[in-house]
Scaffold this active site. Sequence first.
Site, PDB file in Angstrom:
ATOM      1  N   HIS C 192      40.362  27.919  45.535  1.00 47.72           N
ATOM      2  CA  HIS C 192      39.509  27.588  44.495  1.00 47.72           C
ATOM      3  C   HIS C 192      40.083  26.477  43.686  1.00 47.72           C
ATOM      4  O   HIS C 192      41.251  26.087  43.721  1.00 47.72           O
ATOM      5  CB  HIS C 192      39.049  28.793  43.738  1.00 47.72           C
ATOM      6  CG  HIS C 192      40.414  29.198  42.728  1.00 47.72           C
ATOM      7  ND1 HIS C 192      40.599  28.659  41.617  1.00 47.72           N
ATOM      8  CD2 HIS C 192      41.281  30.472  42.986  1.00 47.72           C
ATOM      9  CE1 HIS C 192      41.637  29.689  41.104  1.00 47.72           C
ATOM     10  NE2 HIS C 192      41.948  30.317  41.966  1.00 47.72           N
ATOM     11  N   ASP C 226      41.465  41.634  41.980  1.00 44.86           N
ATOM     12  CA  ASP C 226      41.317  40.607  40.726  1.00 44.86           C
ATOM     13  C   ASP C 226      40.796  39.264  41.257  1.00 44.86           C
ATOM     14  O   ASP C 226      41.635  38.548  41.936  1.00 44.86           O
ATOM     15  CB  ASP C 226      42.520  40.542  40.112  1.00 44.86           C
ATOM     16  CG  ASP C 226      42.936  41.265  38.927  1.00 44.86           C
ATOM     17  OD1 ASP C 226      41.774  42.279  38.673  1.00 44.86           O
ATOM     18  OD2 ASP C 226      43.770  41.479  38.254  1.00 44.86           O
ATOM     19  N   LEU C 227      39.527  38.932  40.936  1.00 45.81           N
ATOM     20  CA  LEU C 227      38.945  37.789  41.562  1.00 45.81           C
ATOM     21  C   LEU C 227      39.821  36.443  40.990  1.00 45.81           C
ATOM     22  O   LEU C 227      39.862  36.566  39.856  1.00 45.81           O
ATOM     23  CB  LEU C 227      37.411  37.623  41.155  1.00 45.81           C
ATOM     24  CG  LEU C 227      36.674  36.359  41.580  1.00 45.81           C
ATOM     25  CD1 LEU C 227      36.662  36.573  43.345  1.00 45.81           C
ATOM     26  CD2 LEU C 227      35.333  36.286  41.167  1.00 45.81           C
ATOM     27  N   ASP C 228      40.156  35.728  41.824  1.00 45.83           N
ATOM     28  CA  ASP C 228      40.819  34.464  41.692  1.00 45.83           C
ATOM     29  C   ASP C 228      42.144  34.590  40.998  1.00 45.83           C
ATOM     30  O   ASP C 228      42.824  33.878  40.391  1.00 45.83           O
ATOM     31  CB  ASP C 228      39.931  33.361  40.751  1.00 45.83           C
ATOM     32  CG  ASP C 228      38.728  32.803  41.580  1.00 45.83           C
ATOM     33  OD1 ASP C 228      39.045  32.936  42.491  1.00 45.83           O
ATOM     34  OD2 ASP C 228      38.083  32.217  40.854  1.00 45.83           O
ATOM     35  N   GLU C 229      42.739  35.808  41.134  1.00 49.73           N
ATOM     36  CA  GLU C 229      43.885  35.925  40.453  1.00 49.73           C
ATOM     37  C   GLU C 229      44.938  36.874  41.232  1.00 49.73           C
ATOM     38  O   GLU C 229      45.839  37.125  40.937  1.00 49.73           O
ATOM     39  CB  GLU C 229      43.584  37.126  39.167  1.00 49.73           C
ATOM     40  CG  GLU C 229      42.620  36.759  38.067  1.00 49.73           C
ATOM     41  CD  GLU C 229      43.452  35.679  37.210  1.00 49.73           C
ATOM     42  OE1 GLU C 229      44.507  35.779  37.277  1.00 49.73           O
ATOM     43  OE2 GLU C 229      42.622  35.016  36.586  1.00 49.73           O
TER      44      GLU C 229
END
Lengths: 284, 284, 284, 284
Positions: C192, C226-229
């Site tokens: 991303h 954990d989205l994008d984490e």
Amino acid sequence: MSSDAQHLVLTLSCPDRPGIVHAVSGALARRGGNITESSQFGDAETGLFFMRVTVMTRVPRTELEADLAELAETYGMRWSLDEVDRPMRTLIMVSKEGHCLSDLLFRATSQGLPIEALAVVGNHETLRPVAEFYGVPFHHIPVTAETKAESEAALLELVDRLGIELVVLARYMQILSPALCERLHGGVINIHHSFLPSFKGAKPYHQAHERGVKLIGATAHYVTPDLDEGPIIEQDVTRASHADSAPALQRKGQDVERRVLAQAVTWHAEHRVLLNGQRTVVFS
Amino acid sequence: MSSDAQHLVLTLSCPDRPGIVHAVSGALARRGGNITESSQFGDAETGLFFMRVTVMTRVPRTELEADLAELAETYGMRWSLDEVDRPMRTLIMVSKEGHCLSDLLFRATSQGLPIEALAVVGNHETLRPVAEFYGVPFHHIPVTAETKAESEAALLELVDRLGIELVVLARYMQILSPALCERLHGGVINIHHSFLPSFKGAKPYHQAHERGVKLIGATAHYVTPDLDEGPIIEQDVTRASHADSAPALQRKGQDVERRVLAQAVTWHAEHRVLLNGQRTVVFS
Amino acid sequence: MSSDAQHLVLTLSCPDRPGIVHAVSGALARRGGNITESSQFGDAETGLFFMRVTVMTRVPRTELEADLAELAETYGMRWSLDEVDRPMRTLIMVSKEGHCLSDLLFRATSQGLPIEALAVVGNHETLRPVAEFYGVPFHHIPVTAETKAESEAALLELVDRLGIELVVLARYMQILSPALCERLHGGVINIHHSFLPSFKGAKPYHQAHERGVKLIGATAHYVTPDLDEGPIIEQDVTRASHADSAPALQRKGQDVERRVLAQAVTWHAEHRVLLNGQRTVVFS
Amino acid sequence: MSSDAQHLVLTLSCPDRPGIVHAVSGALARRGGNITESSQFGDAETGLFFMRVTVMTRVPRTELEADLAELAETYGMRWSLDEVDRPMRTLIMVSKEGHCLSDLLFRATSQGLPIEALAVVGNHETLRPVAEFYGVPFHHIPVTAETKAESEAALLELVDRLGIELVVLARYMQILSPALCERLHGGVINIHHSFLPSFKGAKPYHQAHERGVKLIGATAHYVTPDLDEGPIIEQDVTRASHADSAPALQRKGQDVERRVLAQAVTWHAEHRVLLNGQRTVVFS
């Protein structure tokens, strides 16, 4: 017989063959050493093996050294053992441009660069105040065609007397004699500008400007009798444009030079650079 | 007499003297043009002035061209006027390596690179499927020492018939004849690997590996009869290490090559690159 | 009983304690293995030790595996053994943007990226032609709020049937369910955009443009609930300026995204990335 | 009536409309000015136009200023006129970390950074020797919650008395009051670390380490009452790895900080940065 924990860094190179890592780690393990970091590289072309390992141990260093000496015999190793973070005894040579000297002394003083600057040698007086601000003795050793031999003798006397381990040519504009290069082999780091394509001869930034290059670079390398052709430690570049005059290119070049030199000196002082013929192995 | 608004890009160069910007902006203002972007550069050394200006106008383009022709007379200008974002009619030449071709065609199709690829010419058949996937006619024009002249004639025939404005050598491994270079002057972009220091001769990545370089670069330049020595448009580098074999260096080099070539073609197609003797002015 | 030489790559992690390297190198040495590359890292904070070693051996792999299983018991190791350069069985998920997919398939086909793309899954039909050009079966699995569960079941069926080892989200614009993330833990890589400062919510490139950022970046990471984490594998940036519109920023962003994703997938496929809690160890 | 040639730099911004460049170049041409460099930018979103032009002229500056004042009336311009390369009168604020201060003073002294450092203000005594080595008066102005108002009054008194044009916060760890930010609007540059993703709160390098970031960055921006949220002038990053401890990240961060701050100060002092609401236009 016990002693306090020490953090040691071992570097070695030898002809590659099965069992080296096992033998080395065994020597360390037998002495209760705990490996904290380790890197190896086997060069398929030269058939050489390179290793850097840091180890925490409570055994007296002399015992470890005895073991390693034995191992070195068996495997034909070149090796060195040092304390992690021990500042390397360093002499810095300069001419008139101060960007690299200022940067090195600032980093040594305030940013943890692990060198101890014991002397600054200049063939001009220009940079004495910089050295003295940082509390480093400045030695003025002028060089002319006639006095080159005695200048180098004076330098060597300093190197010996101060127990210098590393000489940094921080924009020192004189060429070391082949004999001196041999004498200090692997212990002298130089910085010079680099371009794509490269330019020979005088006024390189003017040539680079003439040619309209879009990148300005710098190369830090070990000094060998082949001027500017020793084993490369680090290189980097910065962008240039059509609007950059030759002096502007030179300023940009100085920025890259000091950054690249500081990086090379850091890696060398941390025993991260090993010689591999005309090349280096850098365990960064 | 009115027409729809057009977005035009004007580029010009001429001997520098007071009043040029005023004269040019006056010619545009009189025609109701609104300047949306403008860059100038006066080269103190060559005494030449360069300008790129984009303008929004409702006046028929022919009227503007008449004004500019008059101005060009007065100031000794070379100039061109084009529509902003009009795709440039492009021919791409290749041999066997497809990384640059794939990249250019993907960008032209999906990422707004303002070129219209009208033909791919290969001296091998290898990359025909790539061209055809993107719907671009592939022309196989083999080249041997004996047939070089007729091969170049076939190429020129294509260039003329298709109204080609830009030829991109996307890892085309043949050397264009001096005559062809002259004929297409300023309209042929080439990409080649670059190193610090640079290496001449065959197998450059092997030489770079031998030398232990820490950076791998690429240079995009206009083709002139001086092979690999034409005006530089763009350069960039990527990092390498002791662990990179010669093939690994080559893969890294290919990544830089395609990136640098795409950048150079983009700037050229957007009329951002002006020739200044052996150099370029890039209004990026 | 002898067999041909094999080049194997071993990765492992375990609680740090003295003797691990010695034990591992011993296990390899006893089987006549020659270590060709080796990297270790001891994380003083988590107390975990990580190792990646490549070894050339003639012993049947099963024997080595038996030894390693025993060692793993003793030291509480997680480990894997694989052939060097064996292409990893990979499934690529996409939506409508093709820059990452094109890049991965080109690299796998022509530039030695060690993955074998066995399927492309799209929630739209848009990129079917790209997959098919490279000879990879395309599966259209649409996703809506109502069908999410069965879509993920269809995906898992594919993963199992094809023996997929790595799932790459190449600009796949759907969020995987926590259950799926857990099921494929450590085997899904996402890409991303990233900015300094970072922006939450919709239209990030418009926000970045509003804020006038001078750098556009991308982050490749393992997917966790954990989205994008998830743990970061690689990051890089490119320069932007005031003249870049939001779409121009997006184009630049796509260039970084595909470069960063390709790098992360390469390192993963070469077994160079080890999980260290919320972080990674990358032996690049 | 004639005078020696002067090299002047004009910057301006105003609502965009046709004819601005023509009007400005006309005002300069009528006074015999020769434009040596010029950049424009029209922001389609805000409807604002920005211009920076350098001009060589023999006309007294006051005459040019009268013309420009008239033009400014017509077009609603904000503008400034200055001599090219005139060192900007600068005050540098510091706390205890010296990397940015040392760098700025070295560049101002030896590398052509066009600032004249007239004062260093510290809320600690730590960096007095650095200021004094470079011959710059050091003012110790401690700050506590109770004395903040009078500390800022003392600072403002210095700013006024010395005719300060630029205040640089070179790792000054105190927050300026909103009133002071307003008072010095557009004349205060700050530097801070930046990460992808970004981290709020204390010990950012520890947070970055926890998160395993692969890039460490810095942002230079104008100070506004919104802390760390003012218009960005410049950003850059450097690479980090799993082997970097929090202190190592911090050292790398300091390197980027000083480089980014020096670049921002250079561009500001050369009148290359124009405010565009919450963003900047940088004619680099």
